[in-house]
Design an enzyme around this catalytic site. Structure first.
Site, PDB file in Angstrom:
ATOM      1  N   GLU A  87       0.845  -1.195   0.000  1.00  0.00           N
ATOM      2  CA  GLU A  87       0.000   0.000   0.000  1.00  0.00           C
ATOM      3  C   GLU A  87       0.879   1.243   0.000  1.00  0.00           C
ATOM      4  O   GLU A  87       0.381   2.352   0.160  1.00  0.00           O
ATOM      5  CB  GLU A  87      -0.961   0.002   1.180  1.00  0.00           C
ATOM      6  CG  GLU A  87      -0.298  -0.006   2.537  1.00  0.00           C
ATOM      7  CD  GLU A  87      -1.293   0.178   3.660  1.00  0.00           C
ATOM      8  OE1 GLU A  87      -1.952   1.221   3.690  1.00  0.00           O
ATOM      9  OE2 GLU A  87      -1.394  -0.733   4.505  1.00  0.00           O
ATOM     10  N   CYS A 119      -3.459  -3.197   4.657  1.00  0.00           N
ATOM     11  CA  CYS A 119      -2.578  -4.253   5.190  1.00  0.00           C
ATOM     12  C   CYS A 119      -3.032  -5.654   4.807  1.00  0.00           C
ATOM     13  O   CYS A 119      -2.420  -6.642   5.218  1.00  0.00           O
ATOM     14  CB  CYS A 119      -2.510  -4.159   6.703  1.00  0.00           C
ATOM     15  SG  CYS A 119      -1.911  -2.577   7.273  1.00  0.00           S
ATOM     16  N   SER A 209     -10.217   2.850  14.040  1.00  0.00           N
ATOM     17  CA  SER A 209      -9.487   1.762  13.384  1.00  0.00           C
ATOM     18  C   SER A 209      -9.405   0.535  14.292  1.00  0.00           C
ATOM     19  O   SER A 209      -9.443  -0.600  13.816  1.00  0.00           O
ATOM     20  CB  SER A 209      -8.090   2.221  12.951  1.00  0.00           C
ATOM     21  OG  SER A 209      -7.200   2.329  14.040  1.00  0.00           O
ATOM     22  N   HIS A 241      -2.597  -9.606  12.233  1.00  0.00           N
ATOM     23  CA  HIS A 241      -1.972  -8.365  11.748  1.00  0.00           C
ATOM     24  C   HIS A 241      -1.593  -7.541  12.993  1.00  0.00           C
ATOM     25  O   HIS A 241      -2.393  -7.391  13.909  1.00  0.00           O
ATOM     26  CB  HIS A 241      -2.957  -7.596  10.870  1.00  0.00           C
ATOM     27  CG  HIS A 241      -2.514  -6.195  10.599  1.00  0.00           C
ATOM     28  ND1 HIS A 241      -1.251  -5.891  10.128  1.00  0.00           N
ATOM     29  CD2 HIS A 241      -3.149  -4.998  10.770  1.00  0.00           C
ATOM     30  CE1 HIS A 241      -1.134  -4.578  10.006  1.00  0.00           C
ATOM     31  NE2 HIS A 241      -2.271  -4.012  10.393  1.00  0.00           N
ATOM     32  N   LYS A 250      -5.355  -7.356  22.065  1.00  0.00           N
ATOM     33  CA  LYS A 250      -6.729  -6.825  22.186  1.00  0.00           C
ATOM     34  C   LYS A 250      -7.689  -7.640  21.316  1.00  0.00           C
ATOM     35  O   LYS A 250      -8.769  -8.025  21.749  1.00  0.00           O
ATOM     36  CB  LYS A 250      -6.778  -5.385  21.652  1.00  0.00           C
ATOM     37  CG  LYS A 250      -6.410  -4.284  22.602  1.00  0.00           C
ATOM     38  CD  LYS A 250      -6.607  -2.961  21.830  1.00  0.00           C
ATOM     39  CE  LYS A 250      -5.879  -1.796  22.447  1.00  0.00           C
ATOM     40  NZ  LYS A 250      -6.482  -1.253  23.632  1.00  0.00           N
ATOM     41  N   ASN A 284       5.028  -1.164  12.497  1.00  0.00           N
ATOM     42  CA  ASN A 284       4.024  -1.604  11.534  1.00  0.00           C
ATOM     43  C   ASN A 284       4.671  -1.740  10.160  1.00  0.00           C
ATOM     44  O   ASN A 284       5.264  -0.797   9.643  1.00  0.00           O
ATOM     45  CB  ASN A 284       2.859  -0.605  11.475  1.00  0.00           C
ATOM     46  CG  ASN A 284       1.628  -1.198  10.785  1.00  0.00           C
ATOM     47  OD1 ASN A 284       1.695  -2.293  10.233  1.00  0.00           O
ATOM     48  ND2 ASN A 284       0.517  -0.489  10.833  1.00  0.00           N
ATOM     49  N   SER A 316      -7.215  -1.956   6.728  1.00  0.00           N
ATOM     50  CA  SER A 316      -8.169  -0.866   6.939  1.00  0.00           C
ATOM     51  C   SER A 316      -8.946  -0.590   5.669  1.00  0.00           C
ATOM     52  O   SER A 316      -8.475  -0.811   4.553  1.00  0.00           O
ATOM     53  CB  SER A 316      -7.410   0.397   7.343  1.00  0.00           C
ATOM     54  OG  SER A 316      -7.043   0.323   8.683  1.00  0.00           O
TER      55      SER A 316
HETATM   56  P1  HMG Z   1      -2.839   7.287  21.573  1.00  0.00           P
HETATM   57  O1  HMG Z   1      -4.124   8.010  21.606  1.00  0.00           O
HETATM   58  O2  HMG Z   1      -1.609   8.087  21.659  1.00  0.00           O
HETATM   59  O3  HMG Z   1      -2.685   6.222  22.685  1.00  0.00           O
HETATM   60  O4  HMG Z   1      -2.835   6.441  20.195  1.00  0.00           O
HETATM   61  P2  HMG Z   1      -3.673   5.847  23.893  1.00  0.00           P
HETATM   62  O5  HMG Z   1      -3.856   7.038  24.758  1.00  0.00           O
HETATM   63  O6  HMG Z   1      -4.891   5.132  23.354  1.00  0.00           O
HETATM   64  O7  HMG Z   1      -2.729   4.830  24.643  1.00  0.00           O
HETATM   65  C1  HMG Z   1      -2.341   3.645  24.039  1.00  0.00           C
HETATM   66  C2  HMG Z   1      -2.291   2.583  25.123  1.00  0.00           C
HETATM   67  O8  HMG Z   1      -1.212   2.892  26.015  1.00  0.00           O
HETATM   68  C3  HMG Z   1      -3.541   2.519  25.971  1.00  0.00           C
HETATM   69  O9  HMG Z   1      -3.739   1.143  26.262  1.00  0.00           O
HETATM   70  C4  HMG Z   1      -3.127   3.249  27.253  1.00  0.00           C
HETATM   71  O10 HMG Z   1      -3.862   2.860  28.408  1.00  0.00           O
HETATM   72  C5  HMG Z   1      -1.678   2.809  27.354  1.00  0.00           C
HETATM   73  P3  HMG Z   1      -5.221   0.484  26.072  1.00  0.00           P
HETATM   74  O11 HMG Z   1      -6.067   1.145  27.058  1.00  0.00           O
HETATM   75  O12 HMG Z   1      -5.644   0.779  24.649  1.00  0.00           O
HETATM   76  O13 HMG Z   1      -4.975  -0.972  26.302  1.00  0.00           O
HETATM   77  N1  HMG Z   1      -0.828   3.689  28.163  1.00  0.00           N
HETATM   78  C6  HMG Z   1       0.121   3.226  28.997  1.00  0.00           C
HETATM   79  N2  HMG Z   1       0.481   1.972  29.319  1.00  0.00           N
HETATM   80  C7  HMG Z   1       1.506   1.832  30.215  1.00  0.00           C
HETATM   81  N3  HMG Z   1       2.159   2.877  30.799  1.00  0.00           N
HETATM   82  C8  HMG Z   1       1.823   4.140  30.503  1.00  0.00           C
HETATM   83  C9  HMG Z   1       0.751   4.356  29.573  1.00  0.00           C
HETATM   84  N4  HMG Z   1       0.160   5.460  29.050  1.00  0.00           N
HETATM   85  C10 HMG Z   1      -0.795   5.029  28.208  1.00  0.00           C
HETATM   86  N5  HMG Z   1       2.473   5.158  31.069  1.00  0.00           N
HETATM   87  C11 HMG Z   1      -3.269   4.740  18.600  1.00  0.00           C
HETATM   88  C12 HMG Z   1      -2.837   5.050  20.026  1.00  0.00           C
HETATM   89  C13 HMG Z   1      -3.072   3.256  18.350  1.00  0.00           C
HETATM   90  C14 HMG Z   1      -4.755   5.084  18.425  1.00  0.00           C
HETATM   91  C15 HMG Z   1      -2.422   5.581  17.617  1.00  0.00           C
HETATM   92  O14 HMG Z   1      -1.075   5.253  17.765  1.00  0.00           O
HETATM   93  C16 HMG Z   1      -2.812   5.396  16.157  1.00  0.00           C
HETATM   94  O15 HMG Z   1      -3.741   6.029  15.665  1.00  0.00           O
HETATM   95  N6  HMG Z   1      -2.084   4.499  15.406  1.00  0.00           N
HETATM   96  C17 HMG Z   1      -2.389   4.226  13.992  1.00  0.00           C
HETATM   97  C18 HMG Z   1      -3.659   3.419  13.816  1.00  0.00           C
HETATM   98  C19 HMG Z   1      -3.515   1.959  14.177  1.00  0.00           C
HETATM   99  O16 HMG Z   1      -2.439   1.420  14.275  1.00  0.00           O
HETATM  100  N7  HMG Z   1      -4.675   1.283  14.330  1.00  0.00           N
HETATM  101  C20 HMG Z   1      -4.685  -0.136  14.608  1.00  0.00           C
HETATM  102  C21 HMG Z   1      -5.908  -0.832  14.027  1.00  0.00           C
HETATM  103  S1  HMG Z   1      -6.109  -0.475  12.271  1.00  0.00           S
HETATM  104  C22 HMG Z   1      -4.920  -1.476  11.486  1.00  0.00           C
HETATM  105  O17 HMG Z   1      -4.363  -2.331  12.078  1.00  0.00           O
HETATM  106  C23 HMG Z   1      -4.654  -1.177  10.046  1.00  0.00           C
HETATM  107  C24 HMG Z   1      -3.370  -0.426   9.777  1.00  0.00           C
HETATM  108  O18 HMG Z   1      -2.264  -1.268   9.942  1.00  0.00           O
HETATM  109  C25 HMG Z   1      -3.399   0.186   8.373  1.00  0.00           C
HETATM  110  C26 HMG Z   1      -3.678  -0.727   7.206  1.00  0.00           C
HETATM  111  O19 HMG Z   1      -4.495  -1.615   7.213  1.00  0.00           O
HETATM  112  O20 HMG Z   1      -3.085  -0.427   6.169  1.00  0.00           O
HETATM  113  C27 HMG Z   1      -3.192   0.749  10.732  1.00  0.00           C
END
Ligand code: HMG
Length: 397
Positions: A87, A119, A209, A241, A250, A284, A316
């Protein structure tokens, strides 16, 4: 254990290899710039590092590097097809695999094509490859998944970048994995992540996502089961993935709840843990990621002989597919586990300043004419662009 009826050939993975970028950045470096505890990334996302490309690397150079040891081992006599899944395409028309075809000296009597759906596309390529081999068992298909994950700098998605390529040879009577026939598929138009033509980085709704991923895996799993796929408790290991490795955990907990599994959270997490080692250090790699999960599992200390592996592929947008395979006896002799670990360790550790410089250079590099001095020590390099034509060459020692 065998999944095929006596009349259908056993088809699956004969070989698998990977490549990634020349550099790595520890996510503590990003945590410093973002002003957050590194545990947010190490524990919260389940990521420790991400790969960063040198200026003279891209999806083509990684793809050729991943495929080279496979071609070296198996030759090209039976190779008829190269399917290049990505992609992060480098041209709107020409398939990136055609450059790989030249770099690897593949015969002209080979078809090459590029596939895209976020992906997910490597999984489509794998299924298409299996169908081609089932029709003509003497033929082999090279599937290459290669991607560079890029988000806007300073966004909360930035720590989930990365880069990598996985090459797989699909053949009859395979040495590594026998693919089982049932597959479960799912498609729904969701705007969770996309990259418009004008943008070098993806646009993402992070929270959407995550739920879209879980919904799609659930839908594909239901279809898989309705088509005769194995039950949850008949699967020994689950390769998801992994945009970040916590996502697999998760999704697995979610699926376990949907199917009513009585396994504890610790038992469920243990089914995923051996699949996360490479993605945790690469970041990733989009469509390569689920197959890096497989490679990490195969390279682990576990004896997987005869075990069933579930594959849960998500792209996605959104498309998902669930399928399964059985690990063949003697599979270890076809692995390159030491080389794989060494490749990850050999990357150059860079700090945040160097990382920002490399990403800035990459953003500026998409011009009509540019020369890239040699940085990479990978076998092939992207030497630049001359009159809008990308220049690839073997790297000189
Ligand atoms: P964010 O908002 O910065 O993070 O973005 P958060 O506030 O949701 O925190 C992440 C986790 O860290 C949470 O855990 C927090 O609690 C924890 P959860 O509650 O979710 O289990 N946390 C801590 N843990 C330990 N010690 C600490 C601490 N502080 C916080 N001190 C987000 C996170 C993934 C949303 C962002 O990085 C993002 O948008 N990433 C890109 C999108 C993505 O990867 N999505 C995944 C699903 S979609 C997919 O897989 C397709 C893709 O690969 C694309 C394709 O298909 O081509 C993306």
């Amino acid at each position: 254990m065998t999944a095929s009826s006596p009349n259908t050939p056993v088809v699956g993975l004969e070989d698998i290899a990977f490549a990634t970028g020349a550099n790595r950045i520890d996510l503590a470096e990003l945590a410093g710039r973002f002003g957050v505890d590194p545990a947010k990334y190490y524990v919260g996302l389940g990521q420790s590092e991400m790969s960063v490309l040198a200026a003279d690397e891209d999806i083509v150079t990684m793809a050729a590097a991943a495929a080279a040891p496979i071609i070296e081992r198996h030759g090209t006599e039976r190779l008829r097809t190269v399917l290049f899944a990505t992609e992060s395409g480098i041209d709107q028309s020409k398939a990136a695999g055609v450059y790989v075809h030249r770099l690897l000296g593949l015969p002209q009597a080979v078809r090459v094509v590029e596939l895209k759906q976020a992906c997910y596309s490597a999984t489509a390529a794998l299924q298409f490859a299996a169908a081609l081999v089932a029709r003509t068992p003497g033929e082999q298909v090279l599937v290459i998944a290669s991607d560079v994950a890029r988000y806007e700098l300073h966004s909360n998605a930035e720590p989930t970048q990365g880069a990598g390529a996985v090459a797989m040879l699909v053949a009859a009577d395979p040495s590594l994995i026998e693919l089982e026939a049932p597959t479960g598929v799912y498609t729904k138009d969701v705007m969770d992540f996309w990259r418009p033509n004008h943008s070098a980085t993806a646009i993402v709704d992070g929270k959407l996502s995550i739920s879209a991923y879980q919904d799609a895996i659930e839908g594909a799993w239901e279809d898989f089961r309705s088509r005769g796929g194995a039950a949850f408790d008949e699967v020994d290991h689950f390769c998801y993935h992994q945009p970040f490795t916590k996502m697999a955990i998760k999704a697995h907990r979610h699926l376990a709840k949907v199917v009513g599994s009585e396994l504890t959270q610790a038992e469920l997490d243990a089914q995923i843990e051996p699949t996360t080692g490479y993605n945790r250090r690469i970041g990733n790699s989009y469509t390569a990621s689920v197959y890096l999960a497989l490679l990490a599992l195969l390279d682990s200390d576990l004896d997987l002989t005869g075990e069933r592996i579930g594959f849960l592929s998500y792209g996605s947008g959104a498309v998902a597919e669930v399928f399964s395979g059985i690990v063949r006896s003697g599979y270890r002799s076809a692995l390159r586990s030491e080389d794989n670990r060494a490749q990850l360790d050999a990357r150059t550790a860079i700090d945040d300043a160097r990382y920002l410089q490399l990403l800035g250079d990459a953003a500026a590099a998409d011009v009509h004419d540019v020369v890239h001095p040699q940085q990479t020590s990978a076998p092939f390099r992207f030497a630049g662009v001359a009159a809008d034509q990308r220049q690839y060459e073997p790297t000189t020692a």
